[in-house]
Design a protein around this motif. Structure first.
Motif, PDB file in Angstrom:
ATOM      1  N   THR A   1      68.262  -3.455  39.837  1.00 19.32           N
ATOM      2  CA  THR A   1      67.325  -2.854  38.886  1.00 19.32           C
ATOM      3  C   THR A   1      66.888  -1.480  39.365  1.00 19.32           C
ATOM      4  OG1 THR A   1      66.527  -5.024  38.211  1.00 19.32           O
ATOM      5  CG2 THR A   1      65.077  -3.156  37.770  1.00 19.32           C
TER       6      THR A   1
ATOM      7  N   THR B   1      69.649   1.048  38.940  1.00 16.63           N
ATOM      8  CA  THR B   1      69.777   1.405  37.527  1.00 16.63           C
ATOM      9  C   THR B   1      68.691   2.400  37.131  1.00 16.63           C
ATOM     10  OG1 THR B   1      70.731  -0.752  37.031  1.00 16.63           O
ATOM     11  CG2 THR B   1      69.851   0.493  35.179  1.00 16.63           C
ATOM     12  N   GLU B   2      67.452   2.138  37.565  1.00 16.97           N
ATOM     13  CA  GLU B   2      66.347   3.061  37.286  1.00 16.97           C
ATOM     14  C   GLU B   2      66.611   4.427  37.914  1.00 16.97           C
ATOM     15  OE1 GLU B   2      63.457   2.933  35.407  1.00 16.97           O
ATOM     16  OE2 GLU B   2      64.469   1.176  34.594  1.00 16.97           O
TER      17      GLU B   2
ATOM     18  N   LEU C   1      69.564   5.781  38.536  1.00 17.16           N
ATOM     19  CA  LEU C   1      70.598   6.459  37.757  1.00 17.16           C
ATOM     20  C   LEU C   1      70.034   7.028  36.457  1.00 17.16           C
ATOM     21  CD1 LEU C   1      73.643   4.070  38.248  1.00 17.16           C
ATOM     22  CD2 LEU C   1      73.432   6.428  39.043  1.00 17.16           C
ATOM     23  N   LYS C   2      69.193   6.236  35.774  1.00 15.27           N
ATOM     24  CA  LYS C   2      68.587   6.710  34.528  1.00 15.27           C
ATOM     25  C   LYS C   2      67.696   7.927  34.775  1.00 15.27           C
ATOM     26  CE  LYS C   2      66.449   3.303  32.637  1.00 15.27           C
ATOM     27  NZ  LYS C   2      65.869   2.117  32.007  1.00 15.27           N
ATOM     28  N   ALA C   3      66.898   7.869  35.830  1.00 16.95           N
ATOM     29  CA  ALA C   3      66.017   8.993  36.151  1.00 16.95           C
ATOM     30  C   ALA C   3      66.839  10.223  36.544  1.00 16.95           C
ATOM     31  CB  ALA C   3      65.055   8.610  37.269  1.00 16.95           C
TER      32      ALA C   3
ATOM     33  N   ARG D   1      69.863  10.972  35.520  1.00 17.63           N
ATOM     34  CA  ARG D   1      70.476  11.529  34.301  1.00 17.63           C
ATOM     35  C   ARG D   1      69.446  12.281  33.459  1.00 17.63           C
ATOM     36  NH1 ARG D   1      75.430   8.589  33.338  1.00 17.63           N
ATOM     37  NH2 ARG D   1      76.442   8.817  35.355  1.00 17.63           N
ATOM     38  N   ALA D   2      68.245  11.728  33.363  1.00 17.92           N
ATOM     39  CA  ALA D   2      67.186  12.409  32.608  1.00 17.92           C
ATOM     40  C   ALA D   2      66.812  13.720  33.297  1.00 17.92           C
ATOM     41  CB  ALA D   2      65.968  11.502  32.467  1.00 17.92           C
ATOM     42  N   TYR D   3      66.771  13.709  34.617  1.00 19.94           N
ATOM     43  CA  TYR D   3      66.473  14.921  35.375  1.00 19.94           C
ATOM     44  C   TYR D   3      67.553  15.971  35.113  1.00 19.94           C
ATOM     45  CZ  TYR D   3      64.783  17.712  39.320  1.00 19.94           C
ATOM     46  OH  TYR D   3      64.266  18.714  40.096  1.00 19.94           O
TER      47      TYR D   3
ATOM     48  N   ARG E   1      59.325   9.560  39.057  1.00 22.40           N
ATOM     49  CA  ARG E   1      59.980   8.264  38.857  1.00 22.40           C
ATOM     50  C   ARG E   1      60.948   7.971  40.011  1.00 22.40           C
ATOM     51  NH1 ARG E   1      59.820   6.014  34.211  1.00 22.40           N
ATOM     52  NH2 ARG E   1      59.789   8.001  33.082  1.00 22.40           N
TER      53      ARG E   1
ATOM     54  N   GLN F   1      55.863   0.570  39.184  1.00 17.62           N
ATOM     55  CA  GLN F   1      56.617   1.235  38.124  1.00 17.62           C
ATOM     56  C   GLN F   1      55.826   2.421  37.609  1.00 17.62           C
ATOM     57  OE1 GLN F   1      57.226  -1.709  35.125  1.00 17.62           O
ATOM     58  NE2 GLN F   1      55.137  -1.654  34.386  1.00 17.62           N
TER      59      GLN F   1
ATOM     60  N   GLU G   1      60.414  12.861  35.933  1.00 15.28           N
ATOM     61  CA  GLU G   1      61.573  12.170  36.492  1.00 15.28           C
ATOM     62  C   GLU G   1      61.595  12.246  38.019  1.00 15.28           C
ATOM     63  OE1 GLU G   1      63.152  10.073  34.740  1.00 15.28           O
ATOM     64  OE2 GLU G   1      62.173  10.786  32.928  1.00 15.28           O
TER      65      GLU G   1
END
Length: 143
Positions: free
Chosen positions: A107, A110-111, A113-115, A117-119, A17, A43, A14
């Motif tokens: 985009t 959003t990526e 934020l997702k990374a 949250r995963a972190y 990413r 990506q 992450e």
């Protein structure tokens, strides 16, 4: 691999990413010659260290947990660049076109934020694993 090591591998993925997202955002307005030599949006490609059938086969022989995740690579997006009509740009070709990265701020955010949250989830899992190890040591009378 222990739970803490699996979480650490997720943290590494992450973090990478987030670096790719930051690079895309940093180059959102960069341009290059119309021949496509400018910045191309990238990506991260990631996944498990070993595929599911290999994990099952290995676990039949030796009862060990999963091996975590890894970065397979950083690749250019298929829609990584676009031709833009900008006749006054010094890098424009004879027809007046330049190449710009096809980066959407929405985009990328959003990526990000997702990374993030995963972190954060991997940090919580790592902390929980460390708490469980500490509790196991206390139960065993070693701490």
């Amino acid at each position: 691999m222990e739970a803490a090591e699996i979480s650490r591998s997720g943290l590494d993925v992450e973090w990478t990413r987030l670096r790719v997202v930051a690079e895309n955002i940093a180059n959102i307005n960069s341009s290059g010659p119309a021949n496509g030599k400018g910045y191309v949006a990238r990506q991260l490609v990631s996944g498990p260290v070993e595929d599911f059938p290999a994990t099952l086969d290995r676990m039949m022989r030796e009862p060990m947990p999963a091996r975590g995740v890894t970065v397979y690579g950083i690749e250019a997006r298929r829609d990584g660049s676009k031709r833009v009509y900008a006749p006054n740009d010094p890098q424009a070709d004879k027809q007046g076109f330049i190449t710009e990265p096809n980066v959407s701020l929405a985009t990328e955010m959003t990526e990000m934020l997702k990374a993030g949250r995963a972190y954060q989830a991997n940090l919580v899992a790592l902390s929980s694993a460390q708490d469980m190890y500490a509790s196991a040591l206390k139960i065993g009378g070693r701490a």
